[in-house]
Design an enzyme around this catalytic site. Sequence first.
Site, PDB file in Angstrom:
ATOM      1  N   LYS A 248       0.852  -1.185   0.000  1.00  0.00           N
ATOM      2  CA  LYS A 248       0.000   0.000   0.000  1.00  0.00           C
ATOM      3  C   LYS A 248       0.886   1.232   0.000  1.00  0.00           C
ATOM      4  CE  LYS A 248      -3.960   2.092   2.316  1.00  0.00           C
ATOM      5  NZ  LYS A 248      -4.859   2.050   3.474  1.00  0.00           N
TER       6      LYS A 248
ATOM      7  N   HIS B 233       0.382   6.720   2.533  1.00  0.00           N
ATOM      8  CA  HIS B 233      -0.826   7.534   2.482  1.00  0.00           C
ATOM      9  C   HIS B 233      -0.809   8.530   3.625  1.00  0.00           C
ATOM     10  CE1 HIS B 233      -5.065   8.635   2.799  1.00  0.00           C
ATOM     11  NE2 HIS B 233      -5.232   8.177   1.577  1.00  0.00           N
TER      12      HIS B 233
ATOM     13  N   HIS C  99      -3.047   7.149   6.354  1.00  0.00           N
ATOM     14  CA  HIS C  99      -3.160   5.704   6.514  1.00  0.00           C
ATOM     15  C   HIS C  99      -3.143   5.279   7.978  1.00  0.00           C
ATOM     16  CE1 HIS C  99       1.343   5.271   6.942  1.00  0.00           C
ATOM     17  NE2 HIS C  99       0.935   4.336   7.761  1.00  0.00           N
TER      18      HIS C  99
END
Length: 592
Positions: A180, A183, A186
């Site tokens: 992932k 972010h 996140h």
Amino acid sequence: MRLFDWLALPSGAGFRRVEAGRAEVGGVRPGLGAAELFPEADMACGFRRSIACQLSRVLDLPPENLIKSISAVPISKKEEVADFQLSVDSLLESSNDHSRQDIQVQAERLAEKLKCDTVVSEISTGQGTVNFKINRELLTKTVLQQVIEDGSKYGLKSELFSGLPQKKIVVEFSSPNVAKKFHVGHLRSTIIGLLGTGYQLFGYEEKLQSNPLQHLFEVYVQVNKEAADDKSVAKAAHEFFRQLELGDVQALSLWQKFRDLSIEEYIRIYKRIGVYFDEYSGESFYREKSQEVLKLLDSKGLLQKTIKGTAVVDLSGNGDPSSVCTVMRSDGTSLYATRDLAAAIDRMNKYNFDTMIYVTDKGQKKHFQQVFQMLRIMGYDWAERCQHVPFGVVQGMKTRRGDVTFLEDVLNEIQLRMLQNMASVKTTKELENPQETAERVGLAALIIQDFRGLLLSDYQFSWDRVFQSQGDTGVFLQYTHARLHSLEETFGCGYLNDFNTACLQEPQSVSILQHLLRFDEVLHRSSQDLQPRHIVSYLLTLSHLAAVAHKTLQIKDSPPEVAGARLHLFKAVRFVLANGMKLLGITPVCRM
């Protein structure tokens, strides 16, 4: 999500050893009395020790008990202040022989018993304090000598740190999820099940190899949409994760591919922000060990099965439902808490750490309270050495790619904006690598914006405010450092051999010297509460002082000994400014 969280590793740990030893240093010739007066301490603590020794004779207390009660006085714009002060109130708190009443009288009586000497030129009293002014010639020579000699160790060799033992500290922070992208908002969550299922449905090997994190993010978004409409997709994702925990070869192989490609990307992005780790050990590394933790909890009688088939630990000891932590799902798979327990135990066995620090968002406060409490009731007394440092969230950060903000997008954005800003300024010099300079200045802007306040505080992000070249910004710090470096390049060859301390007695010079005295206290304070804002505030003040001095203390066309003395002063400022910036994760630039 905070920048403090970006500079990190995937749900694992990197550690640095904090060495308390002294470094071998070289530098300018010994200054007036400095080496003889303070052979075993840096200049600020040498002054503190001298004051403490005199106080010790009067108060009949060991000097070591007094050193930390003697603090450098913050500079004042209104008037010249003393260099150090002793708070009589704090002294009385540690002494049973004195009354707390009328602290001012106590301060005046104490001051009357003290005498000036070769180090202290003046003794006075303030509101509940005894103030000490250091011999100006000695102050100037010693401070500048110490800054140049100690280099990157300046401030860290202080007696404020010397009593601390060597420690091994494990720090876990950032925790991006495997596969992932970084972010801005996140949270630590297990997405591998959805990714595994999603990749089987929508993945392409070519895209995975060429741009792994981007492709897996697209897969993740797509499978999330499918799971919302089709329960069988969510069920398949859950089954994939269960197979992974059970050690299924196919599931493990796919996970390993995701992990390897993700870490390659993380290393590349970390390199852009100057971060390197001793170890990458993701949460899934503790898949097998989490099962051992469950067995251990069961053997200690701490594991309780619920009607739903899950397993919990009662942290209250009396059945309080609000103090229950779930450690196993009904299908036997582990949860974050289980894997964090396994990781903590494994790290203690592997590193025998003195302290382990988890840096995560404040929403995980309860999670870590429960993990630490479970370690305690499992019988691990070292649980007291585990610490959670929470941070708030950044609001309103967007890049030109949209609302979903990835760190790499942010890095590209700051580089682009900084290049545009630099191109619009007439004083910008020709640079060998403008992209690299732009990124370093931009990172400084982001880091200072992030670290100015309490880590726990949320704040509203503003691109315009971040890139202001004046005021309390990272751009201003970088500009100050570059301008001071330019002075050394222009005049250094002719003036950096020696200097006359008598040439640095202007108020602007004295204010800078007094501020340099405080650096070790600022470092010590940040080391105690793990808040970088103290260092940020110090560096911004130092830069403002340097800006004023740069205008008033001319080098060009000044007599050689005056020019040399001033250049030494500016060089010391640049050294300390660079030291502080590096501690914050900022790489100083020499041109911009």
